[in-house]
Design an enzyme around this catalytic site. Sequence first.
Site, PDB file in Angstrom:
ATOM      1  CG  ASP A   1      -8.869  11.710  13.840  1.00 33.00           C
ATOM      2  OD1 ASP A   1      -9.548  11.185  12.953  1.00 33.00           O
ATOM      3  OD2 ASP A   1      -8.042  11.077  14.518  1.00 33.00           O
TER       4      ASP A   1
ATOM      5  CG  HIS B   1      -7.754   7.241  15.033  1.00 30.99           C
ATOM      6  ND1 HIS B   1      -8.090   8.316  14.240  1.00 30.99           N
ATOM      7  CD2 HIS B   1      -7.600   6.198  14.180  1.00 30.99           C
ATOM      8  CE1 HIS B   1      -8.123   7.927  12.973  1.00 30.99           C
ATOM      9  NE2 HIS B   1      -7.840   6.644  12.916  1.00 30.99           N
TER      10      HIS B   1
HETATM   11  P1  NAX Z   1      -2.053  -0.937   3.763  1.00 31.11           P
HETATM   12  O1  NAX Z   1      -2.819  -2.195   3.922  1.00 31.11           O
HETATM   13  O2  NAX Z   1      -1.962  -0.260   2.436  1.00 31.11           O
HETATM   14  O3  NAX Z   1      -0.558  -1.166   4.255  1.00 31.11           O
HETATM   15  C1  NAX Z   1      -0.270  -1.808   5.443  1.00 31.11           C
HETATM   16  C2  NAX Z   1       1.089  -2.432   5.281  1.00 31.11           C
HETATM   17  O4  NAX Z   1       1.469  -2.980   6.530  1.00 31.11           O
HETATM   18  C3  NAX Z   1       1.120  -3.574   4.260  1.00 31.11           C
HETATM   19  O5  NAX Z   1       2.132  -3.322   3.293  1.00 31.11           O
HETATM   20  C4  NAX Z   1       1.432  -4.797   5.112  1.00 31.11           C
HETATM   21  O6  NAX Z   1       2.242  -5.740   4.427  1.00 31.11           O
HETATM   22  C5  NAX Z   1       2.165  -4.155   6.278  1.00 31.11           C
HETATM   23  N1  NAX Z   1       2.172  -4.971   7.488  1.00 31.11           N
HETATM   24  C6  NAX Z   1       1.215  -5.792   7.983  1.00 31.11           C
HETATM   25  N2  NAX Z   1       1.634  -6.393   9.095  1.00 31.11           N
HETATM   26  C7  NAX Z   1       2.880  -5.944   9.324  1.00 31.11           C
HETATM   27  C8  NAX Z   1       3.846  -6.208  10.317  1.00 31.11           C
HETATM   28  N3  NAX Z   1       3.609  -7.092  11.300  1.00 31.11           N
HETATM   29  N4  NAX Z   1       5.031  -5.566  10.246  1.00 31.11           N
HETATM   30  C9  NAX Z   1       5.301  -4.708   9.252  1.00 31.11           C
HETATM   31  N5  NAX Z   1       4.426  -4.419   8.271  1.00 31.11           N
HETATM   32  C10 NAX Z   1       3.235  -5.028   8.321  1.00 31.11           C
HETATM   33  O7  NAX Z   1      -2.639   0.059   4.867  1.00 31.11           O
HETATM   34  P2  NAX Z   1      -2.497   1.640   4.957  1.00 31.11           P
HETATM   35  O8  NAX Z   1      -3.582   2.277   4.206  1.00 31.11           O
HETATM   36  O9  NAX Z   1      -1.102   2.021   4.666  1.00 31.11           O
HETATM   37  O10 NAX Z   1      -2.857   1.865   6.508  1.00 31.11           O
HETATM   38  C11 NAX Z   1      -1.989   1.432   7.530  1.00 31.11           C
HETATM   39  C12 NAX Z   1      -2.674   1.543   8.885  1.00 31.11           C
HETATM   40  O11 NAX Z   1      -2.962   2.898   9.179  1.00 31.11           O
HETATM   41  C13 NAX Z   1      -4.006   0.796   8.987  1.00 31.11           C
HETATM   42  O12 NAX Z   1      -4.058   0.112  10.225  1.00 31.11           O
HETATM   43  C14 NAX Z   1      -5.013   1.918   8.989  1.00 31.11           C
HETATM   44  O13 NAX Z   1      -6.208   1.547   9.632  1.00 31.11           O
HETATM   45  C15 NAX Z   1      -4.258   2.967   9.749  1.00 31.11           C
HETATM   46  N6  NAX Z   1      -4.739   4.353   9.644  1.00 31.11           N
HETATM   47  C16 NAX Z   1      -4.634   5.127  10.748  1.00 31.11           C
HETATM   48  C17 NAX Z   1      -5.000   6.450  10.741  1.00 31.11           C
HETATM   49  C18 NAX Z   1      -4.866   7.296  11.955  1.00 31.11           C
HETATM   50  O14 NAX Z   1      -5.263   8.462  11.898  1.00 31.11           O
HETATM   51  N7  NAX Z   1      -4.347   6.820  13.080  1.00 31.11           N
HETATM   52  C19 NAX Z   1      -5.587   7.076   9.531  1.00 31.11           C
HETATM   53  C20 NAX Z   1      -5.284   6.329   8.271  1.00 31.11           C
HETATM   54  C21 NAX Z   1      -5.295   4.834   8.393  1.00 31.11           C
HETATM   55  O15 NAX Z   1      -6.630   4.388   8.326  1.00 31.11           O
END
Ligand code: NAX
Length: 328
Positions: free
Chosen positions: A159, A187
């Site tokens: 951000d 966030h």
């Molecule tokens: P994806 O859905 O592409 O990948 C998430 C991965 O996490 C998947 O491979 C899934 O199998 C894995 N996963 C789910 N539960 C799990 C667990 N208990 N243990 C280990 N792995 C697990 O999401 P992606 O685009 O990579 O985003 C990941 C996270 O980042 C989301 O929650 C998203 O909202 C968050 N973000 C946070 C941001 C920030 O600025 N703080 C910005 C970007 C993003 O939106």
Amino acid sequence: MKAPITVSVTGAAGQIGYALLTRIASGSMFGPDQPVNLRLIEIEPAMGALEGTVMELKDCAFPLLNEIVPTCDLAEGFSGTDWALLVGSVPRKAGMERNDLLGINGKIFTGQGQAIAANAGSGVRTLVVGNPCNTNCLIAMSNAAGIPKEQFFAMTRLDENRAKSQLAAKAGVHSSDVTNLCIWGNHSATQYPDFTNAKIKGQLVTDVITDREWLEGEFIATVQQRGAAIIKARGASSAASAANGVVDTVRSLVTPTPDGDWTSVAVCSDGSYGIPEGLTASMPIRTDGSTWEVVQGVELDEFSRAKIEASVAELVSERAAVADLIPA
Ligand code: NAX
């Protein structure tokens, strides 16, 4: 050659993981002379996809990549780690309320907090990226008995970078000319990118960009809604810029903050600026590369205070929604 740093990444097979791992392994995070071990944590159904990511990492033949351990076992994943980057979480699906998401993801972070405490060294630092990241961080921190609260962070650097880029474009300067930009609060769409204290080439942004209506309106809304705008344009949420935010956050925490500047990261509030103690809220931070402090004395006008209060109120309600996941 230095001893390797061990970095654990959850959600390693996801899209942020995909963009992040090569940045860590190539030296962007810890520098060009620092070898790294990667512990890549996924849930069982994603282990096949993770294997593909591991093959690609191997195919890069990175000189700094010392070891890769793909696992769905938290104890193995966090064993002896120096940095736990908690990226994995369940995405919000249609029809899901924010509180449903808090409950589902919250449970992930109780287990991960406990596993970090049980398996990593006491010096481990944890950065939570998976959303809702502030409250997930609060849950992980609260469940990691014995690990100091100062070692838990949630990411608002993406951000901050977005806000700097918007201000730079408006002023016709480079984003690196923008300093002292703090994201306050959560966030989420309530976050407050504080333009009133930000500077461009050392001058207050408000003296350089005199269009106050734009600053209070379009600028804030653009930063708050940037994630949604990217989903609309790309058909997927931000990944490369999010991975870059992770790299920038960790780099900013392990290297001294430039004189007079600060960086945004959500930390456990000590009550500064009236933010209730114990909440994980984003605020201006300075560090010497090992310990950090909240920058004191940042002047907040009435407009800024109201914006921060609204975001903090949201954090208070998120904390109430997950009260059962936070040990007393
Ligand atoms: P994806 O859905 O592409 O990948 C998430 C991965 O996490 C998947 O491979 C899934 O199998 C894995 N996963 C789910 N539960 C799990 C667990 N208990 N243990 C280990 N792995 C697990 O999401 P992606 O685009 O990579 O985003 C990941 C996270 O980042 C989301 O929650 C998203 O909202 C968050 N973000 C946070 C941001 C920030 O600025 N703080 C910005 C970007 C993003 O939106």
